[in-house]
Motif scaffolding. Structure first.
Motif, PDB file in Angstrom:
ATOM      1  N   TYR A  62      -8.563  12.708   7.721  1.00 36.90           N
ATOM      2  CA  TYR A  62      -9.340  13.511   8.663  1.00 36.90           C
ATOM      3  C   TYR A  62     -10.838  13.270   8.539  1.00 36.90           C
ATOM      4  N   LEU A  63     -11.267  12.639   7.464  1.00 36.69           N
ATOM      5  CA  LEU A  63     -12.669  12.246   7.330  1.00 36.69           C
ATOM      6  C   LEU A  63     -12.859  10.752   7.584  1.00 36.69           C
ATOM      7  N   TYR A  64     -11.949   9.934   7.094  1.00 34.85           N
ATOM      8  CA  TYR A  64     -12.139   8.473   7.136  1.00 34.85           C
ATOM      9  C   TYR A  64     -11.176   7.763   8.098  1.00 34.85           C
ATOM     10  N   GLY A  65     -10.441   8.515   8.887  1.00 40.55           N
ATOM     11  CA  GLY A  65      -9.394   7.932   9.713  1.00 40.55           C
ATOM     12  C   GLY A  65      -9.863   7.053  10.850  1.00 40.55           C
ATOM     13  N   ALA A  66     -11.148   7.115  11.199  1.00 45.23           N
ATOM     14  CA  ALA A  66     -11.672   6.241  12.258  1.00 45.23           C
ATOM     15  C   ALA A  66     -12.370   5.005  11.695  1.00 45.23           C
ATOM     16  N   GLU A  67     -12.404   4.888  10.377  1.00 46.29           N
ATOM     17  CA  GLU A  67     -13.039   3.732   9.747  1.00 46.29           C
ATOM     18  C   GLU A  67     -12.219   2.464   9.973  1.00 46.29           C
ATOM     19  N   ALA A  68     -12.893   1.356  10.240  1.00 47.86           N
ATOM     20  CA  ALA A  68     -12.203   0.068  10.348  1.00 47.86           C
ATOM     21  C   ALA A  68     -11.633  -0.341   8.999  1.00 47.86           C
ATOM     22  N   ASP A  69     -12.322   0.033   7.921  1.00 46.42           N
ATOM     23  CA  ASP A  69     -11.881  -0.283   6.564  1.00 46.42           C
ATOM     24  C   ASP A  69     -12.283   0.861   5.657  1.00 46.42           C
ATOM     25  N   ALA A  70     -11.351   1.751   5.388  1.00 50.18           N
ATOM     26  CA  ALA A  70     -11.663   2.939   4.593  1.00 50.18           C
ATOM     27  C   ALA A  70     -11.889   2.624   3.122  1.00 50.18           C
ATOM     28  N   THR A  71     -11.644   1.380   2.696  1.00 55.56           N
ATOM     29  CA  THR A  71     -11.995   1.008   1.330  1.00 55.56           C
ATOM     30  C   THR A  71     -13.490   0.727   1.211  1.00 55.56           C
ATOM     31  N   ALA A  72     -14.171   0.623   2.341  1.00 58.81           N
ATOM     32  CA  ALA A  72     -15.625   0.441   2.366  1.00 58.81           C
ATOM     33  C   ALA A  72     -16.185   1.226   3.545  1.00 58.81           C
ATOM     34  N   PRO A  73     -16.098   2.561   3.492  1.00 57.88           N
ATOM     35  CA  PRO A  73     -16.498   3.368   4.650  1.00 57.88           C
ATOM     36  C   PRO A  73     -17.991   3.266   4.948  1.00 57.88           C
ATOM     37  N   VAL A  74     -18.302   3.207   6.227  1.00 59.01           N
ATOM     38  CA  VAL A  74     -19.701   3.138   6.653  1.00 59.01           C
ATOM     39  C   VAL A  74     -20.154   4.447   7.281  1.00 59.01           C
ATOM     40  N   THR A 106       0.819  -1.206   0.000  1.00 59.59           N
ATOM     41  CA  THR A 106       0.000   0.000   0.000  1.00 59.59           C
ATOM     42  C   THR A 106       0.853   1.257   0.000  1.00 59.59           C
ATOM     43  N   THR A 107       0.354   2.282  -0.646  1.00 56.11           N
ATOM     44  CA  THR A 107       0.992   3.597  -0.599  1.00 56.11           C
ATOM     45  C   THR A 107       0.183   4.573   0.250  1.00 56.11           C
ATOM     46  N   VAL A 108      -0.897   4.105   0.836  1.00 55.09           N
ATOM     47  CA  VAL A 108      -1.817   4.962   1.589  1.00 55.09           C
ATOM     48  C   VAL A 108      -1.415   4.989   3.060  1.00 55.09           C
ATOM     49  N   SER A 109      -1.294   6.186   3.624  1.00 54.43           N
ATOM     50  CA  SER A 109      -0.920   6.320   5.032  1.00 54.43           C
ATOM     51  C   SER A 109      -1.512   7.601   5.613  1.00 54.43           C
ATOM     52  N   TYR A 110      -2.232   7.470   6.721  1.00 56.36           N
ATOM     53  CA  TYR A 110      -2.789   8.644   7.408  1.00 56.36           C
ATOM     54  C   TYR A 110      -2.934   8.356   8.907  1.00 56.36           C
ATOM     55  N   SER A 111      -1.947   7.676   9.473  1.00 58.16           N
ATOM     56  CA  SER A 111      -2.022   7.285  10.888  1.00 58.16           C
ATOM     57  C   SER A 111      -2.083   8.491  11.821  1.00 58.16           C
ATOM     58  N   GLY A 112      -1.418   9.578  11.443  1.00 56.95           N
ATOM     59  CA  GLY A 112      -1.455  10.772  12.292  1.00 56.95           C
ATOM     60  C   GLY A 112      -2.851  11.333  12.437  1.00 56.95           C
ATOM     61  N   GLN A 113      -3.628  11.267  11.358  1.00 52.33           N
ATOM     62  CA  GLN A 113      -5.003  11.764  11.407  1.00 52.33           C
ATOM     63  C   GLN A 113      -5.874  10.862  12.272  1.00 52.33           C
ATOM     64  N   SER A 114      -5.704   9.561  12.147  1.00 52.16           N
ATOM     65  CA  SER A 114      -6.457   8.635  12.997  1.00 52.16           C
ATOM     66  C   SER A 114      -6.141   8.879  14.471  1.00 52.16           C
TER      67      SER A 114
END
Length: 401
Positions: free
Chosen positions: A233-245, A47-55
């Motif tokens: 900052y929008l999806y950082g709390a999602e368990a799976d941001a590839t399928a946001p709920v 993966t090239t996706v990273s946003y741990s600081g936002q989570s």
């Protein structure tokens, strides 16, 4: 009735095409940049996706918000949670304590709005410090006393409902803090920082992105990472941001879900998610015009969230002023925070928010005049609602559903 804007913006988020000239005028390569099925991008099978600081900051903000209801906490403890220092035992989560991130450092900290306005940024940070201080010093000491006009304390919703804890003007500081943070942290960082060309294209970012020059020890280019940080900052709390709920935190995720649930705005969630996906794909392909088009879609639609919810809660509060003051004050406290957030919105294609800080401050002062929510009249709530709606392309009636 569904508003026209969302339908139009959804169309703008579909497949785009990039034309690249080759050596021969007759030889033109066409590269289709399609909206990916999910927000998932890889390089060398990783993966090239990273946003741990936002989570991390979202998780910190959640615990701070909860702290507004914990009368055992001191002002210093809440301040330390807000301005966390790496290694300090401020949170119940050891990983948060070990983090070098803090919430306060990113409040009113965007490149576009505050890099040259440090005095304003400091004043906004001080507002949040003040919410903490006032909760501890004005509300905690009278937690079990009854509130009345000019007197802080508790007030219960009708029929034995939820007890609300308010200041002398009927304002719940936890709601002002949380809904204000939705703007001052999440919205500001997404719209006015990470999606800003000034940040995405800083230094050699374009050249490095074109040549797949990765950050040291990482699997992403700087530009890819900046876009991901906006996404986080929008999806950082999602368990799976590839399928946001959605509805996974108390900030943008929750209230995008609320706006999406209103039939007048159905489709806004897909519009935003599709624009994030297509913009990220455009970065991979080096199509920066397409990237910026998607950023503008995100700016316009995320700006709708605090606006729609501000009007919703102003109208909800108006409807309960007489029959259920506690319920009304709760709604108006949420409206207060969402109005505060309007100064961090962004008109696409401009450097301006939909509402200036001066306009926002005037609305908040008007709501707090005299005894605040104890005195506010329905005409004032209707006028502010209509003025907010008019700045966008929805009506007060649509937002109030």
């Amino acid at each position: 009735m569904r508003i026209t804007k969302i339908s139009i913006l959804s169309i703008a988020a579909i497949t785009a095409t990039l034309f690249t000239s080759c050596d021969s005028d007759d030889d033109v390569a066409t590269i289709a940049v399609e909206t990916p099925a999910t927000y998932s991008f890889q390089r060398n099978s990783a993966t090239t996706v990273s946003y741990s600081g936002q989570s991390t900051r979202i998780a910190m903000a959640e615990e701070i918000k909860s702290g507004f209801k914990n009368t055992a906490l001191t002002e210093t403890q809440l301040d330390n949670m807000f301005a966390h220092i790496e290694g300090a035992s401020d949170f119940t989560d050891a990983d948060l304590n070990a983090s070098d991130k803090s919430v306060r450092s990113k409040v009113a900290a965007s490149a576009d709005f505050f890099s040259a306005n440090t005095t304003v940024a400091a004043a906004i940070k001080a507002d949040f410090d003040g919410f903490i201080s006032s909760q501890v010093n004005d509300v905690f000491p009278v937690w079990n006393s009854n509130a009345s006009a000019g007197v802080a304390g508790q007030i219960q919703q009708a029929g034995g409902g939820t007890v609300r804890y308010v200041n002398a003007k009927g304002l719940e500081y936890d709601q002002a803090f949380a809904k204000g943070l939705l703007g001052a942290l999440m919205t500001d960082q997404i719209l006015n920082n990470y999606l800003s060309p000034a940040v995405l294209d800083a230094g050699d970012n374009r050249v490095d992105n074109d040549n797949a020059v990765l950050e040291s020890g990482k699997n992403y280019t700087t530009m890819e990472h900046k876009w991901d940080e906006a996404f986080g900052y929008l999806y950082g709390a999602e368990a799976d941001a590839t399928a946001p709920v959605l509805d996974q935190d108390s900030f943008l995720s929750e209230y995008l879900d609320r706006v999406e649930g209103d039939s007048d705005f159905t489709g806004i969630a897909a519009t935003i998610y599709d624009a994030f996906k297509l913009g990220r794909a455009a970065i991979v392909e080096g199509d920066y015009d397409l990237r910026d088009e998607q950023a503008n879609i995100i700016k316009e639609n995320i700006s709708m969230i605090p606006a729609v919810r501000a009007v919703f809660y102003l109208q909800s509060g108006k409807g309960n002023l007489t029959a259920d003051p506690a319920r009304a004050f709760h709604a108006l406290s949420e409206a207060y925070g969402f109005i505060y957030s309007l100064q961090f919105t962004r008109q696409p294609g401009t450097t301006q928010p939909y509402f200036t800080k001066t306009e926002v401050d005037a609305y908040l002062a008007e709501l707090m005049t005299g005894n605040g929510f104890w005195d506010v009249d329905t005409a004032t709530l209707d006028r502010i609602s209509d003025e907010i709606s008019a700045r966008f392309t929805f009506t007060t009636a649509q937002a109030a559903d």
